[in-house]
Structure formats: C-alpha cells, structure tokens
Design a protein around this motif. Sequence first.
Motif, PDB file in Angstrom:
ATOM      1  N   PHE A 199      -3.899   4.920  12.330  1.00 39.93           N
ATOM      2  CA  PHE A 199      -3.083   4.087  11.443  1.00 39.93           C
ATOM      3  C   PHE A 199      -1.765   4.786  11.091  1.00 39.93           C
ATOM      4  CE2 PHE A 199      -7.470   2.772  10.689  1.00 39.93           C
ATOM      5  CZ  PHE A 199      -7.369   1.400  10.874  1.00 39.93           C
ATOM      6  N   THR A 200      -1.837   6.080  10.815  1.00 41.70           N
ATOM      7  CA  THR A 200      -0.617   6.830  10.506  1.00 41.70           C
ATOM      8  C   THR A 200       0.336   6.814  11.688  1.00 41.70           C
ATOM      9  OG1 THR A 200      -1.863   8.286   9.021  1.00 41.70           O
ATOM     10  CG2 THR A 200       0.269   9.079   9.796  1.00 41.70           C
ATOM     11  N   GLU A 229      -2.937  11.664   5.878  1.00 42.70           N
ATOM     12  CA  GLU A 229      -3.984  10.644   5.778  1.00 42.70           C
ATOM     13  C   GLU A 229      -5.289  11.184   5.205  1.00 42.70           C
ATOM     14  OE1 GLU A 229      -4.460  12.592   9.819  1.00 42.70           O
ATOM     15  OE2 GLU A 229      -2.778  11.781   8.662  1.00 42.70           O
ATOM     16  N   GLN A 279       0.520   4.709  14.212  1.00 48.33           N
ATOM     17  CA  GLN A 279       1.069   3.390  14.500  1.00 48.33           C
ATOM     18  C   GLN A 279       2.053   2.931  13.432  1.00 48.33           C
ATOM     19  OE1 GLN A 279       1.185   1.780  17.042  1.00 48.33           O
ATOM     20  NE2 GLN A 279      -0.649   1.949  18.293  1.00 48.33           N
ATOM     21  N   SER A 280       1.839   3.340  12.184  1.00 51.78           N
ATOM     22  CA  SER A 280       2.783   2.966  11.126  1.00 51.78           C
ATOM     23  C   SER A 280       4.163   3.532  11.418  1.00 51.78           C
ATOM     24  CB  SER A 280       2.278   3.463   9.770  1.00 51.78           C
ATOM     25  OG  SER A 280       1.097   2.791   9.394  1.00 51.78           O
ATOM     26  N   LYS A 322      -5.700   1.472   3.955  1.00 53.51           N
ATOM     27  CA  LYS A 322      -4.771   0.539   3.325  1.00 53.51           C
ATOM     28  C   LYS A 322      -3.564   1.258   2.714  1.00 53.51           C
ATOM     29  CE  LYS A 322      -7.921  -3.252   2.149  1.00 53.51           C
ATOM     30  NZ  LYS A 322      -8.473  -4.085   1.048  1.00 53.51           N
ATOM     31  N   ALA A 347       3.741   5.709   4.759  1.00 53.81           N
ATOM     32  CA  ALA A 347       4.709   5.837   5.850  1.00 53.81           C
ATOM     33  C   ALA A 347       6.053   5.241   5.442  1.00 53.81           C
ATOM     34  CB  ALA A 347       4.173   5.154   7.108  1.00 53.81           C
ATOM     35  N   GLN A 348       6.025   4.081   4.775  1.00 53.76           N
ATOM     36  CA  GLN A 348       7.266   3.459   4.331  1.00 53.76           C
ATOM     37  C   GLN A 348       7.971   4.319   3.287  1.00 53.76           C
ATOM     38  OE1 GLN A 348       8.815   0.836   5.607  1.00 53.76           O
ATOM     39  NE2 GLN A 348       7.162   0.640   7.119  1.00 53.76           N
ATOM     40  N   LEU A 382       5.727   1.647  14.475  1.00 56.33           N
ATOM     41  CA  LEU A 382       6.350   0.373  14.104  1.00 56.33           C
ATOM     42  C   LEU A 382       7.691   0.606  13.413  1.00 56.33           C
ATOM     43  CD1 LEU A 382       3.235  -1.602  12.799  1.00 56.33           C
ATOM     44  CD2 LEU A 382       4.449  -1.939  14.955  1.00 56.33           C
ATOM     45  N   MET A 383       7.766   1.669  12.615  1.00 59.48           N
ATOM     46  CA  MET A 383       9.013   2.015  11.961  1.00 59.48           C
ATOM     47  C   MET A 383      10.090   2.358  12.995  1.00 59.48           C
ATOM     48  SD  MET A 383       9.637   5.060   9.179  1.00 59.48           S
ATOM     49  CE  MET A 383       8.174   4.556   8.270  1.00 59.48           C
ATOM     50  N   GLU A 420       0.099   2.694   5.404  1.00 57.86           N
ATOM     51  CA  GLU A 420       1.373   2.028   5.660  1.00 57.86           C
ATOM     52  C   GLU A 420       2.353   2.210   4.494  1.00 57.86           C
ATOM     53  OE1 GLU A 420       4.518  -0.322   7.102  1.00 57.86           O
ATOM     54  OE2 GLU A 420       2.892   0.781   8.078  1.00 57.86           O
ATOM     55  N   SER A 429       2.167   2.508  -4.900  1.00 60.14           N
ATOM     56  CA  SER A 429       0.918   2.867  -4.224  1.00 60.14           C
ATOM     57  C   SER A 429      -0.115   3.402  -5.204  1.00 60.14           C
ATOM     58  CB  SER A 429       1.189   3.924  -3.132  1.00 60.14           C
ATOM     59  OG  SER A 429       2.016   3.406  -2.116  1.00 60.14           O
TER      60      SER A 429
END
Length: 353
Positions: free
Chosen positions: A286-287, A253, A289-290, A259, A265-266, A293-294, A262, A195
């Motif tokens: 975004f945070t 965040e 939802q990331s 960008k 978060a990973q 999804l995880m 994600e 990153s």
Amino acid sequence: MKIKTLTLENFMIFDSIDVEWSPNINVILGENSTGKTTLLKAMYSLVKPYGRSDFLKCTQMQQEDMIVGKMVGVFRPDEKKIGRMSSRRRGAPKNTKMKVCTAEGDIIEVSFGSRRENHADVSVRHSEKSKLCDPVYLPPKEMISATEHFQSLYEEYHIDFEEMYYDLTKLLDKPLKKGAYTSEQNEVLSKFEDSIKGKIVQKDKKFYLNVEGEGSFEMGLVSEGYKKLATVVYLIQSGSLGKGSVLFWDEPETNMNPKMVEPIAQALGALARAGVQVFVTTHDYFTMQSFNLMAKYPQGKPIEVQFVSLYHAENGKIAMEIGKELADLDHNSIMEEFDELYNREQDLIYGTN
C-alpha cells in the motif's frame, strides 16, 4: 540542504553503490538484508554531525571524532570498532569509502580500513551555498511516549538503542517556535492532524493528543501508529521539519492500518512540496502504490518521486535499479510476492498447477 548523491565502497553488505537521489521523495524497496536501512543510516551518520552549528568551527580531529562517534552510535559495532563496518567478504582486508554530496556543493568523505578501531580519514568540503540542516531520523519504534526519561537513561547507562532514538528525543524536547506557521506548514499539519483526528501538545516533556469533544489523552493511551504521526506533527510545529530539512523514515507503515497509509503518503507529499527531502524504506504494498500514484497522477504542484530497488544479483552481490515509476523496475520484491500470492490463490481456486 538536499542530498544529491551517495557513494559506498566495501561498506557493510555493499561492494559498490553510487546513487543520485531525488530532491523530493525517495522510496527504497527490497527484501530483508538488501541494505535499505543501511543506506538511510549511512547518510544520516555523515550529514547529522555536519549539520551541527559548531561543526565547521572544529579542528580536523574533532570533526573526525564527531563523524566516527555518530557512525558507531548509529550502527553499534562490537567494541565500537569502526572497522567492523567494512565489507566482510573473503579476501584481502578491504578499504571502505563513503561519500555524500549535496545539491549545494558540499562533499563529505570518510574512509577507513577493516582493521581500524576508532579512527577514520575524513575530508569535508564546505560550499558557500551550503544550507546546513539538522536531519531527522524516524526509526520503526515510536519514541514520543518515552521522551520524558529516555535522554537521561541513554546518557547515564549503556542501553541497546541506536543513537537515532536518542537524537529524536532531543528534537522532541525542543519547545514550539513562536510566530505563525507558513501556508505550506499549515497544509502539512492539517493532513497529519486529520489522520490522527486531533492536535498535539507538550507539557513538562509529556505529550498529549487533544481530541475535540473528548479531551486530552496521554501518549501511553494512544495507538502506536498515532504516536508516530504525532511525532511528525510536533517536529513540524517546533521547526525541526521545514524547508531545507532532510527526513529519513524507516518503514512508516509499521503499526499502521492500511487505511492510514494513503493519508500519510499525501502528507509526506505536502512535506516535500514545503521543501523537505524525504527518504522512505518500505516492505508494504500500500505504501509503495500510494507513492506510485503520486508519481503518475500528481495533484497540485508536481513533486519528483524516485523508486530505488535493491536486490541480490546472480553473483551474490547487492545490485540496484532506479525508476520514476514502479513500472520502470525489473526487480520489485513486493510486487513479485503480490503476484505469487495471486497465483497461489488461483491454483487453490481452480486446481491448476
């Protein structure tokens, strides 16, 4: 160490709250002034002194002084009066109770009245299975670029910074650990280093970002978002973040381009797989939802993600709901505002009411 439960009664804006946490990742949502950061600070204030290597060797009075001192340093009430952290609702003076239980069986309890100044009743039950750790708190402001001088300033002068900032600079002052990293640590480091597109080095309490083909950049020349990621990288490299650690990250965040959310978060997911318990507060779609999804579509070793939503109930009190996915929440201020924005856009486009 894993924090299992937190119970608060008449503490700050909370009348009563009792929450059981995920051992992996906890994402705390809510509007401003619903107590997201308060939850992080409350747990940090109790666990940080308990994680000291000399805590259990201290007398009862010394333990009380450590915990009260940490709470006062973290929350910074006027005149250092701990009683000012009691609920301010009208009525008779309130008695505040705080309790943290760990998965290993440790129990830390603190109680004090609204008229107390510098004393609290502290009870600690230490489990033989206990795995003490030094928790890490990452505040919204980055500190890696100020590590060189901040400690001495904080120790010698009264400056308006919460004590988590001082604690963080002390962790950043630790040298790197000897030996090879574990496979889990290498996975996390690679995600963060991808990153920031470089590696972190420390020289004489100054930090630099080494970018292949471009050279070294002192932290003052690096963007705010990269500084925060560099902080996490160095904490992993120095052993401050590893298996059994607890990480509190308030609004990761902040100063981050969407960008970068994600990958962060990973990376936090990889950190959780390596044995770190993660607590995150966020206002960011975004945070949120990331992590959602995880939770819904795990890749690799599954980890438990828990969402905690704080909101103002009809009676004016702070209420809480918990879900394993965002769809489990009836109150989600981020999603509500997202939907409201979409509706306003449709009204402007189509002229509907």
